[in-house]
Motif scaffolding. Structure first.
Motif, PDB file in Angstrom:
ATOM      1  N   LEU A  42       0.824  -1.206   0.000  1.00 15.60           N
ATOM      2  CA  LEU A  42       0.000   0.000   0.000  1.00 15.60           C
ATOM      3  C   LEU A  42       0.859   1.258   0.000  1.00 15.60           C
ATOM      4  O   LEU A  42       0.546   2.241  -0.677  1.00 15.60           O
ATOM      5  CB  LEU A  42      -0.932  -0.010   1.210  1.00 15.60           C
ATOM      6  N   LEU A  43       1.950   1.243   0.751  1.00 14.54           N
ATOM      7  CA  LEU A  43       2.829   2.413   0.800  1.00 14.54           C
ATOM      8  C   LEU A  43       3.585   2.597  -0.513  1.00 14.54           C
ATOM      9  O   LEU A  43       3.965   3.718  -0.860  1.00 14.54           O
ATOM     10  CB  LEU A  43       3.812   2.279   1.966  1.00 14.54           C
ATOM     11  N   LEU A  44       3.814   1.513  -1.255  1.00 17.44           N
ATOM     12  CA  LEU A  44       4.395   1.647  -2.587  1.00 17.44           C
ATOM     13  C   LEU A  44       3.409   2.305  -3.544  1.00 17.44           C
ATOM     14  O   LEU A  44       3.785   3.079  -4.419  1.00 17.44           O
ATOM     15  CB  LEU A  44       4.804   0.272  -3.127  1.00 17.44           C
ATOM     16  N   GLN A  45       2.131   1.991  -3.367  1.00 16.34           N
ATOM     17  CA  GLN A  45       1.099   2.565  -4.224  1.00 16.34           C
ATOM     18  C   GLN A  45       0.794   4.014  -3.875  1.00 16.34           C
ATOM     19  O   GLN A  45       0.549   4.828  -4.762  1.00 16.34           O
ATOM     20  CB  GLN A  45      -0.198   1.761  -4.088  1.00 16.34           C
ATOM     21  N   HIS A  46       0.788   4.311  -2.594  1.00 16.12           N
ATOM     22  CA  HIS A  46       0.347   5.631  -2.127  1.00 16.12           C
ATOM     23  C   HIS A  46       1.403   6.204  -1.192  1.00 16.12           C
ATOM     24  O   HIS A  46       1.609   5.704  -0.091  1.00 16.12           O
ATOM     25  CB  HIS A  46      -0.976   5.530  -1.377  1.00 16.12           C
ATOM     26  N   GLU A  47       2.046   7.248  -1.610  1.00 11.06           N
ATOM     27  CA  GLU A  47       3.094   7.847  -0.785  1.00 11.06           C
ATOM     28  C   GLU A  47       2.474   8.620   0.371  1.00 11.06           C
ATOM     29  O   GLU A  47       1.678   9.531   0.181  1.00 11.06           O
ATOM     30  CB  GLU A  47       3.944   8.795  -1.626  1.00 11.06           C
ATOM     31  N   GLY A  48       2.828   8.253   1.576  1.00 16.50           N
ATOM     32  CA  GLY A  48       2.357   8.967   2.750  1.00 16.50           C
ATOM     33  C   GLY A  48       0.930   8.611   3.118  1.00 16.50           C
ATOM     34  O   GLY A  48      -0.013   9.264   2.681  1.00 16.50           O
ATOM     35  N   MET A  49       0.741   7.561   3.913  1.00 13.23           N
ATOM     36  CA  MET A  49      -0.583   7.161   4.384  1.00 13.23           C
ATOM     37  C   MET A  49      -0.594   7.156   5.904  1.00 13.23           C
ATOM     38  O   MET A  49       0.383   6.775   6.547  1.00 13.23           O
ATOM     39  CB  MET A  49      -0.945   5.766   3.865  1.00 13.23           C
ATOM     40  N   THR A  50      -1.700   7.586   6.477  1.00 11.83           N
ATOM     41  CA  THR A  50      -1.833   7.560   7.937  1.00 11.83           C
ATOM     42  C   THR A  50      -2.204   6.145   8.385  1.00 11.83           C
ATOM     43  O   THR A  50      -2.600   5.300   7.569  1.00 11.83           O
ATOM     44  CB  THR A  50      -2.917   8.533   8.399  1.00 11.83           C
ATOM     45  N   ARG A  51      -2.083   5.896   9.677  1.00 13.24           N
ATOM     46  CA  ARG A  51      -2.491   4.600  10.209  1.00 13.24           C
ATOM     47  C   ARG A  51      -3.962   4.330   9.920  1.00 13.24           C
ATOM     48  O   ARG A  51      -4.346   3.191   9.603  1.00 13.24           O
ATOM     49  CB  ARG A  51      -2.229   4.543  11.717  1.00 13.24           C
TER      50      ARG A  51
END
Length: 358
Positions: free
Chosen positions: A37-46
């Motif tokens: 998910l972090l590869l897909q979307h830079e900067g995600m909250t918990r």
């Protein structure tokens, strides 16, 4: 379960007795899911990670702490909203892992080191004095040694593995080329480096890199094409790469391509007669392929990659846009002439850190 858009194709073979990155040798599926998910979307909250993954808040916190401990993720600056406490975005740490990519071609070994977010760190090209097993083996190990010499001790400890790509075929009537395809270079590299080694077809690996780090990061359905003397397509549907008995469509013979490529390398532009002829042939073959594809699959995106400078790729993209239907978006790969080595370098990251869809 989230819609993972970049499920990796299975590697052809994996060398045994892996080494390197012992602290993250085997990650749990949930950890892989979060990193995907972090590869897909830079900067995600918990909170966002929980919503996308379906995991509980407690599980997300445990995973994030574990990934922080291994230096694979980092926290950004807290963002204060209108309501509630500040939220802190989580991102992959670019220096949390590194990967080596090696591509074997007829004339050279193309090599690359990338970091955890797909940024190139070092690139190298080593010419092959001859096309035989011993020369390829010696050049591969020498190239890896040269790449590793550019890294510090801490970076070397974070190598996730070595990706190796080979063409789907060489010339069928040349026994030395068939011997190269049959040889166990991955075991040679594992013994030489101590790293886990992944091997894959060159075009499949490059298409996979597009879905992981490139233009296709958030695209479900597309056609990826690598063009040189042949047109080499890969169809991606629902985030999965379909190879099957994928045809290689001839653009020109190898000698003509070599002359054209040499001219481009020497600075020839699209007004050069040989370059213009190659561009025209590529456009015609691509248009025919797209029309044929339309009879059984619908894609809205076409990504082109070629071992030529961006200026030539841009002309190819522009020419093709004038030819194909308006409903097809055509873009050039961001990986440039070194795309095949880049594709090789993504194999360890794809295999070690991302969640595969069933």
């Amino acid at each position: 379960m989230p819609d993972m858009r970049f499920a990796p194709p299975p590697t052809v073979r994996v060398a045994e007795h892996p080494g390197g990155m012992n602290q993250v040798l085997a990650r749990s599926f949930n950890e892989r899911l979060i990193m995907s998910l972090l590869l897909q979307h830079e900067g995600m909250t918990r909170l966002q990670l929980g919503q996308e993954s379906g995991l509980s808040a407690q599980t997300i916190s445990v995973i994030v702490r574990a990934l922080e401990r291994d230096n694979l993720v980092s926290k950004g600056e807290a963002v204060r909203g209108r309501i509630g406490p500040p939220t802190t975005p989580i991102s992959l740490n670019p220096n949390g892992a590194f990967s080596i990519g090696l591509h074997v071609d007829r004339h050279a070994i193309e090599a690359s080191i990338i970091n955890f977010v797909g940024e190139p760190v070092f690139q190298r090209r080593s010419s092959l004095a001859a096309l035989d097993v011993q020369t390829v083996q010696d050049t591969l190990t020498g190239t890896v040694d040269a790449l590793l010499s550019e890294l510090g001790a801490e970076q070397k400890a974070l190598i996730a593995g070595v990706g190796l790509t080979l063409p789907g075929r060489f010339e069928a009537d040349r026994p030395e080329e068939q011997a190269i395809l049959a040889h166990d270079f991955e075991e040679d590299l594992r013994a030489h480096t101590g790293f886990e080694v992944f091997i894959q077809n060159d075009i499949t690996a490059t298409a996979s890199a597009e879905t992981l780090f490139g233009q296709a990061k958030r695209i479900d359905d597309l056609l990826f094409c690598y063009v040189c003397e042949d047109l080499k397509p890969r169809l991606i549907l629902g985030g999965r790469i379909y190879t099957g008995s994928t045809p290689q469509i001839s653009i020109c013979d190898s000698e003509t391509w070599q002359r054209t490529h040499d001219a481009i390398t020497s600075g020839a532009q699209d007004d050069d007669p040989a370059v213009r002829q190659w561009l025209g042939a590529v456009v015609e073959k691509l248009d025919t392929l797209v029309q044929s594809l339309g009879t059984f699959a619908t894609v809205s995106e076409l990504i082109l990659s070629a071992p030529v400078p961006k200026s030539i790729t841009d002309v190819l993209v522009s020419d093709l846009k004038l030819k194909v239907s308006a409903g097809l978006t055509v873009t050039g790969s961001q990986f440039g002439p070194n795309a095949l080595a880049y594709g090789a370098a993504t194999l360890p990251i794809h295999s070690r850190f991302t969640a595969e869809t069933p």
